[in-house]
Design a protein around this motif. Structure first.
Motif, PDB file in Angstrom:
ATOM      1  N   VAL A 150      -4.097  -3.710 -13.021  1.00 19.96           N
ATOM      2  CA  VAL A 150      -4.627  -2.416 -13.464  1.00 19.96           C
ATOM      3  C   VAL A 150      -3.504  -1.673 -14.174  1.00 19.96           C
ATOM      4  N   ALA A 151      -3.836  -1.078 -15.308  1.00 17.61           N
ATOM      5  CA  ALA A 151      -2.849  -0.294 -16.053  1.00 17.61           C
ATOM      6  C   ALA A 151      -3.487   0.972 -16.601  1.00 17.61           C
ATOM      7  N   LEU A 152      -2.732   2.038 -16.580  1.00 19.39           N
ATOM      8  CA  LEU A 152      -3.090   3.251 -17.321  1.00 19.39           C
ATOM      9  C   LEU A 152      -2.674   3.001 -18.763  1.00 19.39           C
ATOM     10  N   THR A 153      -3.552   3.306 -19.712  1.00 20.84           N
ATOM     11  CA  THR A 153      -3.223   3.026 -21.102  1.00 20.84           C
ATOM     12  C   THR A 153      -3.655   4.204 -21.969  1.00 20.84           C
ATOM     13  N   GLY A 154      -3.526   4.082 -23.274  1.00 22.29           N
ATOM     14  CA  GLY A 154      -3.937   5.156 -24.164  1.00 22.29           C
ATOM     15  C   GLY A 154      -2.914   6.276 -24.298  1.00 22.29           C
ATOM     16  N   SER A 155      -3.362   7.365 -24.908  1.00 25.71           N
ATOM     17  CA  SER A 155      -2.454   8.460 -25.276  1.00 25.71           C
ATOM     18  C   SER A 155      -1.769   9.115 -24.087  1.00 25.71           C
ATOM     19  N   THR A 156      -2.390   9.069 -22.908  1.00 22.49           N
ATOM     20  CA  THR A 156      -1.774   9.675 -21.725  1.00 22.49           C
ATOM     21  C   THR A 156      -0.414   9.058 -21.441  1.00 22.49           C
ATOM     22  N   THR A 157      -0.300   7.758 -21.613  1.00 26.55           N
ATOM     23  CA  THR A 157       0.945   7.076 -21.275  1.00 26.55           C
ATOM     24  C   THR A 157       2.084   7.467 -22.207  1.00 26.55           C
ATOM     25  N   ARG A 158       1.743   7.956 -23.393  1.00 23.34           N
ATOM     26  CA  ARG A 158       2.769   8.380 -24.345  1.00 23.34           C
ATOM     27  C   ARG A 158       2.907   9.899 -24.390  1.00 23.34           C
ATOM     28  N   ASN A 159       2.188  10.562 -23.473  1.00 19.84           N
ATOM     29  CA  ASN A 159       2.215  12.022 -23.392  1.00 19.84           C
ATOM     30  C   ASN A 159       1.806  12.648 -24.722  1.00 19.84           C
ATOM     31  N   ARG A 160       0.755  12.061 -25.335  1.00 18.95           N
ATOM     32  CA  ARG A 160       0.272  12.547 -26.632  1.00 18.95           C
ATOM     33  C   ARG A 160      -1.245  12.767 -26.592  1.00 18.95           C
ATOM     34  N   ARG A 161      -1.725  13.331 -25.492  1.00 18.09           N
ATOM     35  CA  ARG A 161      -3.146  13.614 -25.390  1.00 18.09           C
ATOM     36  C   ARG A 161      -3.553  14.716 -26.370  1.00 18.09           C
ATOM     37  N   THR A 162      -4.790  14.614 -26.852  1.00 21.43           N
ATOM     38  CA  THR A 162      -5.371  15.642 -27.700  1.00 21.43           C
ATOM     39  C   THR A 162      -6.651  16.148 -27.034  1.00 21.43           C
ATOM     40  N   ALA A 163      -7.328  17.076 -27.686  1.00 24.78           N
ATOM     41  CA  ALA A 163      -8.559  17.637 -27.115  1.00 24.78           C
ATOM     42  C   ALA A 163      -9.653  16.588 -26.965  1.00 24.78           C
ATOM     43  N   ILE A 164      -9.551  15.480 -27.689  1.00 24.05           N
ATOM     44  CA  ILE A 164     -10.589  14.451 -27.633  1.00 24.05           C
ATOM     45  C   ILE A 164     -10.134  13.221 -26.846  1.00 24.05           C
ATOM     46  N   SER A 165      -9.020  13.327 -26.148  1.00 24.52           N
ATOM     47  CA  SER A 165      -8.500  12.176 -25.412  1.00 24.52           C
ATOM     48  C   SER A 165      -9.259  11.939 -24.110  1.00 24.52           C
ATOM     49  N   ASP A 166      -9.496  10.665 -23.813  1.00 27.43           N
ATOM     50  CA  ASP A 166     -10.016  10.252 -22.516  1.00 27.43           C
ATOM     51  C   ASP A 166      -8.851   9.795 -21.651  1.00 27.43           C
ATOM     52  N   LEU A 167      -9.159   9.547 -20.386  1.00 27.34           N
ATOM     53  CA  LEU A 167      -8.210   8.890 -19.492  1.00 27.34           C
ATOM     54  C   LEU A 167      -8.556   7.406 -19.543  1.00 27.34           C
ATOM     55  N   ASP A 168      -7.679   6.614 -20.126  1.00 27.70           N
ATOM     56  CA  ASP A 168      -7.964   5.193 -20.373  1.00 27.70           C
ATOM     57  C   ASP A 168      -7.319   4.321 -19.304  1.00 27.70           C
ATOM     58  N   ILE A 169      -8.122   3.433 -18.717  1.00 26.17           N
ATOM     59  CA  ILE A 169      -7.623   2.530 -17.682  1.00 26.17           C
ATOM     60  C   ILE A 169      -8.074   1.110 -18.012  1.00 26.17           C
ATOM     61  N   HIS A 170      -7.137   0.192 -17.981  1.00 32.38           N
ATOM     62  CA  HIS A 170      -7.357  -1.217 -18.320  1.00 32.38           C
ATOM     63  C   HIS A 170      -7.329  -2.030 -17.019  1.00 32.38           C
ATOM     64  N   ILE A 171      -8.429  -2.718 -16.748  1.00 29.72           N
ATOM     65  CA  ILE A 171      -8.568  -3.478 -15.505  1.00 29.72           C
ATOM     66  C   ILE A 171      -8.787  -4.946 -15.823  1.00 29.72           C
ATOM     67  N   VAL A 172      -8.044  -5.808 -15.153  1.00 29.45           N
ATOM     68  CA  VAL A 172      -8.333  -7.241 -15.205  1.00 29.45           C
ATOM     69  C   VAL A 172      -9.110  -7.539 -13.929  1.00 29.45           C
ATOM     70  N   GLY A 173     -10.419  -7.578 -14.065  1.00 30.95           N
ATOM     71  CA  GLY A 173     -11.299  -7.724 -12.909  1.00 30.95           C
ATOM     72  C   GLY A 173     -12.612  -7.021 -13.182  1.00 30.95           C
ATOM     73  N   SER A 174     -13.378  -6.783 -12.145  1.00 35.31           N
ATOM     74  CA  SER A 174     -14.679  -6.139 -12.287  1.00 35.31           C
ATOM     75  C   SER A 174     -14.539  -4.644 -12.522  1.00 35.31           C
ATOM     76  N   ARG A 175     -15.494  -4.088 -13.244  1.00 37.14           N
ATOM     77  CA  ARG A 175     -15.501  -2.653 -13.505  1.00 37.14           C
ATOM     78  C   ARG A 175     -16.020  -1.911 -12.271  1.00 37.14           C
ATOM     79  N   PRO A 176     -15.228  -1.024 -11.683  1.00 33.61           N
ATOM     80  CA  PRO A 176     -15.701  -0.253 -10.532  1.00 33.61           C
ATOM     81  C   PRO A 176     -16.597   0.902 -10.991  1.00 33.61           C
ATOM     82  N   ARG A 177     -17.365   1.461 -10.078  1.00 31.54           N
ATOM     83  CA  ARG A 177     -18.175   2.626 -10.419  1.00 31.54           C
ATOM     84  C   ARG A 177     -17.232   3.818 -10.654  1.00 31.54           C
ATOM     85  N   PHE A 178     -17.618   4.679 -11.561  1.00 34.21           N
ATOM     86  CA  PHE A 178     -16.760   5.830 -11.864  1.00 34.21           C
ATOM     87  C   PHE A 178     -17.559   7.052 -12.287  1.00 34.21           C
TER      88      PHE A 178
END
Length: 257
Positions: free
Chosen positions: A60-88
């Motif tokens: 499991v990894a946190l990915t996307g703009s959050t990891t580079r501290n460059r979030r914008t108003a349209i940024s999501d919280l991106d998470i990359h999973i090797v495995g099944s998608r959990p409910r969220f």
């Protein structure tokens, strides 16, 4: 494919087989994930991590703009999973979960997928039972590079779709689709010229550094402002011009004034 000549040195070029190097990467990633998230985001990430691991996730990894501290108003919280998608659906945060099996990860990585490489290069690895480390090792040892043609083909499709949406007069939808299209154009241009694209918020500066001023300006407007339908039409024209040229010439693409 291997990285083009002149590609910038990346932190990915390390000996990931070395336990000391790997331990330092994981420690740094944990610090970065903690620092770059709000308390609410950290809680959501921890909940997704717990659920993913309970379903047997391999990594499991946190990915996307959050990891580079460059979030914008349209940024999501991106998470990359090797495995099944959990409910969220019950989590109160804009989430974008990318879940795949280890076999599919390897298949896409070797086929030139840039998203997987992005996670490996810039993401915060939260848990890994070996697949991310092995993938990083292969990239570092073989010079594996994302296939720019994949981005070129996708950019062409997205530009055509953005043009159709813009013609309907639906401003919100047109802004979303044009942003997606020009972001993909920018990523193609960078990859084809030996530069790895960073977060969306950083793309306009990267493209500007290549000398593609019109594309850089259009990207900046799409990410940070609310361009009009006329501006969106111009942005689409810029994108179409850029992808019509060979990579080196596209660096200086500009609409006729």
């Amino acid at each position: 494919m291997t990285s083009p000549a002149g590609v910038s040195t990346s932190p990915i070029d390390q000996d990931w087989r070395n336990d000391t190097v790997w331990t330092a990467r994981l420690a740094g990633d944990r610090v970065r994930a903690e620092r770059n998230q709000t308390a609410a985001q950290r809680l959501v990430t921890a909940t997704v991590l717990e659920r993913a691991l309970s379903q047997g996730a391999e990594a499991v990894a946190l990915t996307g703009s959050t990891t580079r501290n460059r979030r914008t108003a349209i940024s999501d919280l991106d998470i990359h999973i090797v495995g099944s998608r959990p409910r969220f659906e019950d989590l109160n945060e804009g989430l974008d979960l990318y879940a795949t099996s280890a076999d599919v990860l390897w298949e896409r990585l070797r086929a030139g997928d840039d998203f997987i490489q992005w996670t490996l290069r810039f993401g915060c690895i939260l848990v890994d039972h070996g697949v991310f480390r092995q993938a990083l090792t292969e990239i570092a040892e073989t010079g594996l590079w994302p296939d720019p043609q994949r981005k070129h083909d996708r950019a062409k499709e997205l530009l055509e779709f953005a043009a159709r949406i813009t013609a309907t007069g639906d401003l919100d939808a047109a802004q979303d689709q044009t942003r997606a299209a020009l972001t993909t154009v920018g990523r193609w241009l960078l990859l084809a010229n030996g530069e790895f694209p960073l977060s969306r918020d950083e793309l306009s500066d990267q493209v500007l550094d290549l000398g593609c001023f019109d594309l850089a300006a259009a990207l900046s407007r799409l990410i940070h402002a609310d361009p009009s339908l006329q501006e969106l039409g111009t942005a689409i024209e810029i994108g179409q011009l850029v992808i019509s040229l060979p990579p080196r010439r596209a660096r200086r693409a500009a609409l006729a004034r």
